[in-house]
Design an enzyme around this catalytic site. Structure first.
Site, short mmCIF file in Angstrom:
data_model
loop_
_atom_site.label_atom_id
_atom_site.label_comp_id
_atom_site.label_asym_id
_atom_site.label_seq_id
_atom_site.Cartn_x
_atom_site.Cartn_y
_atom_site.Cartn_z
N PHE A 138 120.30 29.22 -25.32
CA PHE A 138 120.85 27.88 -25.46
C PHE A 138 122.05 27.77 -24.55
CE2 PHE A 138 123.39 24.43 -27.17
CZ PHE A 138 122.43 23.43 -27.23
N ASP A 223 127.00 33.33 -19.85
CA ASP A 223 127.40 32.18 -20.67
C ASP A 223 128.06 32.70 -21.95
OD1 ASP A 223 127.66 30.07 -22.39
OD2 ASP A 223 125.66 29.25 -22.04
N LYS A 252 134.19 25.97 -26.19
CA LYS A 252 134.43 26.14 -27.62
C LYS A 252 135.85 26.66 -27.96
CE LYS A 252 129.54 26.66 -28.88
NZ LYS A 252 129.12 25.54 -29.70
C1 LIG Z 1 125.90 29.77 -25.38
C2 LIG Z 1 126.12 28.29 -25.32
N1 LIG Z 1 126.19 27.69 -24.12
C3 LIG Z 1 126.40 26.38 -24.00
C4 LIG Z 1 126.55 25.57 -25.11
C5 LIG Z 1 126.77 24.09 -24.95
O1 LIG Z 1 128.06 23.76 -25.28
P1 LIG Z 1 128.46 22.23 -25.57
O2 LIG Z 1 127.80 21.85 -26.85
O3 LIG Z 1 129.95 22.25 -25.63
O4 LIG Z 1 127.95 21.44 -24.41
C6 LIG Z 1 126.50 26.15 -26.39
C7 LIG Z 1 126.65 25.33 -27.60
O5 LIG Z 1 126.36 25.72 -28.70
C8 LIG Z 1 126.27 27.55 -26.49
O6 LIG Z 1 126.20 28.16 -27.68
#
Ligand SMILES: Cc1ncc(COP(=O)(O)O)c(C=O)c1O
Length: 417
Positions: A138, A223, A252
């Site tokens: 994700f 990520d 986050k």
């Molecule tokens: C690993 C990871 N990358 C990217 C995102 C996307 O972040 P955002 O919701 O701030 O766009 C998330 C969101 O849960 C995530 O867990």
């Protein structure tokens, strides 16, 4: 409006309103402190969802709130003509704290935006287009981030997505080796898959990706939007592997539970895209003084209060306790895994996670299952949580599981595999 969910239904998302109502989630949040969220009726909830990774430093950490107030009174948003000391302070701290020669930061407002930037930087710096991503990943729901995420449900209605993306199984170096070539711009990976179900890869996985990226001249994009800023027992989860990625995505918890912020931190060679134009990638709100000031103080608080160390210590006690629950409930729990205080409880049948979540909610504990794997209940509490509070969570979880054992027979028999 008495019933907030009526408002969700009337003004925003009727389908979401029905889902929340079905799960009994009809309590208005009002305030929060530390690891506790309080609703509008004054009821306290122990938060093990942690805003999916946002509240590492807890709700309304006093130092972070004070910094936000101060910056709010001075200059919350940038003129975008004069230069910003707040950006430099945060970027310098990130250079100091991230591993190896990760040197430069680009600031944005969310995780998805950080991933978008990383994908663009990977393509521009290599002059190639192919991106390798993983099943179950994700990375967000904007077009680029969605294109490299690993679940058809969220992708199908929006196709065609970004071209030249190949998805391979997570944790599988042979699968990666098979698709690597001189055409690969980047490999994007979470050090522990969060929404995929808290999947911890084998120890040789991240070093193996590094080696393959080096061999083929591709960039390694890590990520850490969810794993980052302490949850796994290190400030960045990638530090467990000793690997230095080319691009590191953060969001986050970088916002200290107070401000939205995203960042990509990169090594010098991937930053050369800015040689063609210093404004090749920009964001109006990205790097605003309020978010950067808060981000800087959030990092200081995390380091000075030794929150990663706290996650490691508490996790070393909590995960074995959770495993004991698995021994008591083999019919319900298939696995307990994680690192530090990023923990997944995998159930034996789809649907059990939702029932346990709902039972926990009735006992005023917040926990949610992972977006790409509904079998897995994720525990991602603020790292300021007290051991006594985790003991309370354990006893409520035990009671919730006892209750689900009583009522889940039919569901379990029809759906378990
Ligand atoms: C690993 C990871 N990358 C990217 C995102 C996307 O972040 P955002 O919701 O701030 O766009 C998330 C969101 O849960 C995530 O867990």
């Amino acid at each position: 409006m008495d019933d907030i969910l009526d408002g969700y239904g009337a003004y925003m998302n009727p389908s979401l309103a029905r889902t929340y109502r079905f799960m009994g989630l009809n309590h208005a949040e009002y305030t929060g402190q530390g690891a506790v969220v309080t609703d509008a009726d004054g009821v306290d909830y122990l938060d093990c969802a942690g805003g999916y990774g946002v509240f590492v430093q807890g709700y309304r950490h006093p130092r972070i709130v004070a910094a936000a107030h101060e910056q709010l009174d001075l200059m919350p948003l940038s003129s975008r003509v004069l230069v910003s000391p707040r950006q430099v302070e945060l970027a310098q701290r990130l250079q100091e704290l991230t591993p190896g020669d990760l040197s430069y930061s680009f600031f944005c407002n969310s995780g998805a935006e950080a991933v978008e930037a990383a994908l663009k930087f990977a393509r521009a710096s290599t002059g190639r287009s192919l991106i390798i991503s993983t099943e179950g990943a994700f990375h967000g729901k904007s077009y680029g981030a969605l294109s490299v995420s690993g679940r058809d449900l969220y992708q199908t209605p929006f196709k065609p997505l970004l071209p030249d993306v190949v998805r391979i199984p997570y944790g599988d170096l042979e699968a990666l080796q098979a698709v690597m070539s001189d055409a690969v711009a980047g490999v994007i990976v979470e050090p522990i898959q969060g929404e995929g179900g808290v999947i911890v890869p084998p120890d040789n996985y991240l070093p193996g990706i590094r080696d393959l990226c080096d061999k083929y001249g591709a960039s390694m994009i890590v990520d850490e939007v969810q794993t980052g800023i302490g949850h796994t027992g290190k400030l960045f989860a990638i530090e467990h592997s000793g690997v230095v990625p080319d691009l590191l995505c953060l969001a986050k918890a970088l916002g200290g539970g107070v401000m939205p912020i995203g960042a990509v931190v990169g090594r010098p060679w991937v930053w050369r895209l800015f040689d063609s134009s210093p404004l090749i990638h920009t964001s109006t709100f990205g790097g605003n003084p309020l978010a950067c000031r808060v981000g800087r103080v959030a990092l200081d608080v995390t380091v000075e209060e030794k929150l990663p160390e706290r996650a490691a210590e508490l996790g070393a006690w909590f995960i074995p306790e959770l495993k004991q629950l698995m021994t008591r409930h083999p019919r319900l729990i298939r696995d307990v895994r994680g690192r530090g205080l990023m923990i997944g409880i995998e159930f034996t049948a789809p649907g059990v996670g939702g029932m346990v979540m709902s039972e926990l909610f009735q006992r005023h504990v917040l926990a949610v299952y992972t977006l790409n794997n509904e079998r897995v209940l994720r525990l991602l509490p603020p790292l300021v949580i007290e051991k006594a509070q985790l003991e309370t969570v354990l006893s409520h979880l035990g009671a919730a599981l006892d209750q689900v054992e009583l009522v889940a027979d039919d569901l379990w028999e029809s759906t378990a595999d």
